[in-house]
Write a protein that holds these residues in place. Structure first.
Motif, mmCIF file in Angstrom:
data_model
loop_
_atom_site.group_PDB
_atom_site.id
_atom_site.type_symbol
_atom_site.label_atom_id
_atom_site.label_comp_id
_atom_site.label_asym_id
_atom_site.label_seq_id
_atom_site.Cartn_x
_atom_site.Cartn_y
_atom_site.Cartn_z
ATOM 1 N N LEU A 232 6.562 90.943 -93.249
ATOM 2 C CA LEU A 232 6.721 89.749 -92.424
ATOM 3 C C LEU A 232 5.979 88.592 -93.087
ATOM 4 C CD1 LEU A 232 6.116 91.370 -88.934
ATOM 5 C CD2 LEU A 232 8.310 90.840 -90.005
ATOM 6 N N MET A 233 6.671 87.472 -93.236
ATOM 7 C CA MET A 233 6.110 86.310 -93.907
ATOM 8 C C MET A 233 6.148 85.095 -92.983
ATOM 9 S SD MET A 233 5.508 87.842 -96.726
ATOM 10 C CE MET A 233 5.018 86.603 -97.885
ATOM 11 N N VAL A 234 5.159 84.215 -93.132
ATOM 12 C CA VAL A 234 5.125 82.956 -92.388
ATOM 13 C C VAL A 234 5.809 81.908 -93.267
ATOM 14 C CG1 VAL A 234 3.683 81.225 -91.279
ATOM 15 C CG2 VAL A 234 2.948 83.623 -91.308
ATOM 16 N N VAL A 235 6.848 81.261 -92.706
ATOM 17 C CA VAL A 235 7.637 80.299 -93.475
ATOM 18 C C VAL A 235 7.599 78.938 -92.792
ATOM 19 C CG1 VAL A 235 9.931 79.749 -94.389
ATOM 20 C CG2 VAL A 235 9.175 82.137 -94.293
ATOM 21 N N GLN A 236 7.282 77.908 -93.577
ATOM 22 C CA GLN A 236 7.302 76.523 -93.105
ATOM 23 C C GLN A 236 8.629 75.899 -93.540
ATOM 24 O OE1 GLN A 236 5.085 74.238 -91.375
ATOM 25 N NE2 GLN A 236 7.097 73.271 -91.431
ATOM 26 N N PRO A 237 9.501 75.528 -92.575
ATOM 27 C CA PRO A 237 10.730 74.826 -92.972
ATOM 28 C C PRO A 237 10.393 73.533 -93.705
ATOM 29 C CG PRO A 237 10.874 75.560 -90.699
ATOM 30 C CD PRO A 237 9.442 75.755 -91.132
ATOM 31 N N ILE A 238 11.187 73.227 -94.734
ATOM 32 C CA ILE A 238 11.021 71.986 -95.481
ATOM 33 C C ILE A 238 12.387 71.347 -95.678
ATOM 34 C CG2 ILE A 238 8.906 72.668 -96.678
ATOM 35 C CD1 ILE A 238 10.615 73.331 -99.147
ATOM 36 N N ASP A 239 12.375 70.033 -95.935
ATOM 37 C CA ASP A 239 13.638 69.363 -96.249
ATOM 38 C C ASP A 239 13.811 69.359 -97.770
ATOM 39 O OD1 ASP A 239 12.088 67.264 -97.283
ATOM 40 O OD2 ASP A 239 12.434 65.961 -95.543
ATOM 41 N N PHE A 240 14.880 68.709 -98.245
ATOM 42 C CA PHE A 240 15.160 68.735 -99.671
ATOM 43 C C PHE A 240 14.280 67.783 -100.479
ATOM 44 C CE2 PHE A 240 18.969 70.699 -97.932
ATOM 45 C CZ PHE A 240 19.001 71.838 -98.716
ATOM 46 N N LYS A 241 13.320 67.138 -99.814
ATOM 47 C CA LYS A 241 12.317 66.341 -100.511
ATOM 48 C C LYS A 241 10.953 67.040 -100.442
ATOM 49 C CE LYS A 241 14.723 62.032 -99.875
ATOM 50 N NZ LYS A 241 14.693 60.648 -99.410
ATOM 51 N N HIS A 242 10.980 68.314 -100.045
ATOM 52 C CA HIS A 242 9.790 69.169 -99.963
ATOM 53 C C HIS A 242 8.835 68.754 -98.838
ATOM 54 C CE1 HIS A 242 10.962 70.920 -103.838
ATOM 55 N NE2 HIS A 242 11.229 69.673 -104.203
ATOM 56 N N VAL A 243 9.339 68.047 -97.838
ATOM 57 C CA VAL A 243 8.533 67.592 -96.708
ATOM 58 C C VAL A 243 8.710 68.571 -95.547
ATOM 59 C CG1 VAL A 243 8.183 65.719 -95.040
ATOM 60 C CG2 VAL A 243 8.762 65.180 -97.416
ATOM 61 N N GLU A 244 7.607 68.950 -94.891
ATOM 62 C CA GLU A 244 7.685 69.853 -93.736
ATOM 63 C C GLU A 244 8.667 69.292 -92.722
ATOM 64 O OE1 GLU A 244 3.797 70.554 -92.151
ATOM 65 O OE2 GLU A 244 3.054 71.373 -94.036
ATOM 66 N N SER A 245 9.517 70.163 -92.180
ATOM 67 C CA SER A 245 10.556 69.676 -91.274
ATOM 68 C C SER A 245 10.823 70.637 -90.123
ATOM 69 C CB SER A 245 11.857 69.418 -92.043
ATOM 70 O OG SER A 245 12.370 70.630 -92.557
ATOM 71 N N GLY A 246 9.801 71.045 -89.440
ATOM 72 C CA GLY A 246 10.004 71.922 -88.298
ATOM 73 C C GLY A 246 8.843 72.863 -88.104
ATOM 74 N N GLN A 247 8.967 73.655 -87.053
ATOM 75 C CA GLN A 247 7.928 74.610 -86.680
ATOM 76 C C GLN A 247 7.987 75.841 -87.571
ATOM 77 O OE1 GLN A 247 8.188 75.712 -82.586
ATOM 78 N NE2 GLN A 247 6.275 76.834 -82.599
#
Length: 92
Positions: free
Chosen positions: A24-39
């Motif tokens: 199990l891994m913790v994943v931070q959603p990112i956009d295509f500019k590498h900016v965090e984009s969600g929970q």
């Protein structure tokens, strides 16, 4: 599906049936500019993603399809490790 960055791991010695041998891994959603984009989400990983890697995550029913019809309590699954991607800013 969404793009994310693995930022950590979760260890659980006691898991529901069907989740044996799942990392199990913790994943931070990112956009295509590498900016965090969600929970952040906890995603199951069978392909060996590591902390710091960019990954493709499938959510919901499509994530469970990977278990050959077994009912597994998975909401998110890492389905790819991203080597690179290219996005243009030009919109015509």
């Amino acid at each position: 599906m969404f793009l994310g960055k693995v930022i950590g791991s979760v260890w659980a010695t006691q898991k529901e049936e069907g989740m044996d041998n799942l990392k199990l891994m913790v994943v931070q959603p990112i956009d295509f500019k590498h900016v965090e984009s969600g929970q952040t989400v906890i995603a199951a990983d069978r392909i060996g993603a590591g902390v710091g890697e960019k990954v493709i995550v499938s959510r919901g029913s499509p994530a469970r399809v990977l278990f050959n019809g077994k009912m597994v309590p998975i909401d998110a699954m890492i389905v790819g490790i991203v080597d690179s991607f290219e996005v243009t800013d030009d919109v015509e």
